[in-house]
Design an enzyme around this catalytic site. Structure first.
Site, PDB file in Angstrom:
ATOM      1  N   GLU A 215      26.318  10.779   5.432  1.00 58.22           N
ATOM      2  CA  GLU A 215      25.137  10.396   6.207  1.00 58.22           C
ATOM      3  C   GLU A 215      25.548   9.400   7.286  1.00 58.22           C
ATOM      4  OE1 GLU A 215      21.336  10.938   3.235  1.00 58.22           O
ATOM      5  OE2 GLU A 215      22.061   8.910   3.656  1.00 58.22           O
TER       6      GLU A 215
ATOM      7  N   HIS B 283      23.951   2.597  -3.343  1.00 61.20           N
ATOM      8  CA  HIS B 283      23.474   1.343  -3.915  1.00 61.20           C
ATOM      9  C   HIS B 283      24.361   0.808  -5.026  1.00 61.20           C
ATOM     10  CE1 HIS B 283      20.267   1.108  -1.135  1.00 61.20           C
ATOM     11  NE2 HIS B 283      19.895   2.338  -1.413  1.00 61.20           N
TER      12      HIS B 283
ATOM     13  N   ARG C  62      26.662   2.979   7.211  1.00 67.86           N
ATOM     14  CA  ARG C  62      25.782   2.384   8.221  1.00 67.86           C
ATOM     15  C   ARG C  62      26.589   1.639   9.280  1.00 67.86           C
ATOM     16  NH1 ARG C  62      20.288   1.480   7.698  1.00 67.86           N
ATOM     17  NH2 ARG C  62      19.314   2.568   5.961  1.00 67.86           N
TER      18      ARG C  62
ATOM     19  N   ARG D  21      26.477  -2.305   5.540  1.00 72.89           N
ATOM     20  CA  ARG D  21      25.792  -3.137   4.542  1.00 72.89           C
ATOM     21  C   ARG D  21      26.077  -2.713   3.107  1.00 72.89           C
ATOM     22  NH1 ARG D  21      19.504  -2.038   5.769  1.00 72.89           N
ATOM     23  NH2 ARG D  21      20.324  -2.362   7.868  1.00 72.89           N
TER      24      ARG D  21
ATOM     25  N   HIS E 130      14.881  11.347  -0.736  1.00 75.10           N
ATOM     26  CA  HIS E 130      14.353   9.997  -0.522  1.00 75.10           C
ATOM     27  C   HIS E 130      13.223   9.683  -1.506  1.00 75.10           C
ATOM     28  CE1 HIS E 130      14.468   6.301   1.871  1.00 75.10           C
ATOM     29  NE2 HIS E 130      13.211   6.180   1.518  1.00 75.10           N
TER      30      HIS E 130
ATOM     31  N   THR F 182      16.405   3.988   4.788  1.00 75.36           N
ATOM     32  CA  THR F 182      16.047   4.879   5.892  1.00 75.36           C
ATOM     33  C   THR F 182      14.554   5.159   5.871  1.00 75.36           C
ATOM     34  OG1 THR F 182      18.220   5.892   5.735  1.00 75.36           O
ATOM     35  CG2 THR F 182      16.556   7.095   6.975  1.00 75.36           C
TER      36      THR F 182
ATOM     37  N   ASN G  74      23.535  10.171  -4.391  1.00 75.48           N
ATOM     38  CA  ASN G  74      23.823   9.166  -3.370  1.00 75.48           C
ATOM     39  C   ASN G  74      24.308   7.890  -4.065  1.00 75.48           C
ATOM     40  OD1 ASN G  74      23.518   6.989  -1.486  1.00 75.48           O
ATOM     41  ND2 ASN G  74      22.217   8.300  -0.235  1.00 75.48           N
TER      42      ASN G  74
ATOM     43  N   HIS H 276      26.187   6.991   2.844  1.00 75.35           N
ATOM     44  CA  HIS H 276      25.714   6.657   4.188  1.00 75.35           C
ATOM     45  C   HIS H 276      26.529   5.471   4.703  1.00 75.35           C
ATOM     46  CE1 HIS H 276      21.997   5.411   6.856  1.00 75.35           C
ATOM     47  NE2 HIS H 276      23.111   5.552   7.551  1.00 75.35           N
TER      48      HIS H 276
ATOM     49  N   HIS I  85      18.954   5.984  -5.172  1.00 70.34           N
ATOM     50  CA  HIS I  85      18.520   4.660  -5.611  1.00 70.34           C
ATOM     51  C   HIS I  85      17.920   4.672  -7.012  1.00 70.34           C
ATOM     52  CE1 HIS I  85      15.729   1.185  -5.817  1.00 70.34           C
ATOM     53  NE2 HIS I  85      16.740   0.574  -5.258  1.00 70.34           N
TER      54      HIS I  85
ATOM     55  N   GLU J  64      16.956  18.265   6.000  1.00 73.58           N
ATOM     56  CA  GLU J  64      16.589  17.557   4.774  1.00 73.58           C
ATOM     57  C   GLU J  64      15.241  16.896   5.011  1.00 73.58           C
ATOM     58  OE1 GLU J  64      18.096  14.072   1.693  1.00 73.58           O
ATOM     59  OE2 GLU J  64      19.566  15.202   2.863  1.00 73.58           O
TER      60      GLU J  64
END
Length: 249
Positions: free
Chosen positions: A75, A15, A50, A54, A199, A106, A12, A48, A222, A156
């Site tokens: 996502e 970030h 959003r 952001r 996550h 999330t 992912n 993702h 992350h 997931e």
């Protein structure tokens, strides 16, 4: 299924965009991170988009669709705007996640059981367009059954509670969350769903989850983006890959 089956690693890159957007401008570039992750041997890229943009931007999604040679896991919240974007791009996979504007990340899984009819109608055009539909949910039997009924192909499982308990030293809670994920991975697999987990996973927490034979893919972001500050993104991913493979063997 054998325990030594290769476990896929999705990276992912959200970030990287978070850091870019904190100052504005073009750097660091999440597309460059995606390219490095591909070269490091990841099996897919997760991003993702959003509602408030952001971190990942529409331009980032455009760029990823153009340059990726591994699958994109898009996502998104279950909104008309995001559905239209997904239908335009037709990514390999879409993962429907809960989204609240005030949250930092999330928090928790999607409430599928209470919105079963709406979500069934929402994901139908995505499936028809050729995208695999994944639902991001807690390790909860009721939610897994609902995800199966609405036609999702993948679930997931949210590993955040397990990871938080581990890092906070709440060992009993950690073990309880891990056992719930173990049982629900098996339950979802028996229903015919493909099982992913994501996550909060770190080098310390990944191996017990990676050892679940029913789990096909881990999505990690992350922690690895943070670890890349100290060791570089390619070595950070390589270490995660090593730990996953070791657990699977």
């Amino acid at each position: 299924m054998t325990s030594d089956e290769k476990l896929r690693l999705g990276i992912n890159i959200d970030h990287v965009a978070t850091v870019r957007n904190a100052r504005g401008g073009d750097t660091p570039d999440p597309l460059r991170a995606a390219q490095i992750a591909q070269e490091a041997g990841c099996d897919g890229i997760t991003a993702h988009l959003r509602e408030d943009r952001r971190h990942i931007s529409d331009a980032d999604i455009d760029g990823l669709m153009e340059m990726l040679t591994v699958p994109l896991n898009f996502e998104m919240a279950a909104t008309e705007e995001m559905q239209a974007i997904a239908l335009r791009h037709k990514p390999h996979a879409v993962c429907i996640v809960p989204e609240k504007r005030e949250e930092r990340t999330t928090e928790g899984g999607l409430e599928v059981a209470r919105e079963e009819n709406r979500l069934a109608h929402f994901i139908a055009p995505l499936r028809e367009a050729g995208s695999r539909v994944s639902i991001f949910i807690a390790a909860d039997k009721r939610q897994i059954e609902a995800a199966h009924r609405i036609g999702a192909e993948v679930v997931e499982l949210h590993s955040g509670a397990y990871c938080d308990a581990h890092h906070e030293g709440r060992i009993n809670d950690r073990d309880r969350e891990l056992e719930a994920m173990r049982e629900m991975s098996s339950f979802a697999h028996d229903l015919g769903l493909e099982v992913h987990v994501g996550h909060g996973l770190t080098y310390e927490t990944v191996q017990p989850v990676a050892a679940f034979p029913e789990v096909k893919e881990l999505n990690i972001g992350h922690f690895l983006i943070g670890e890349a500050i100290f060791r570089g993104l390619n070595p950070a991913i390589a270490e995660m890959r090593r730990l996953m493979d070791e657990a699977r063997a």
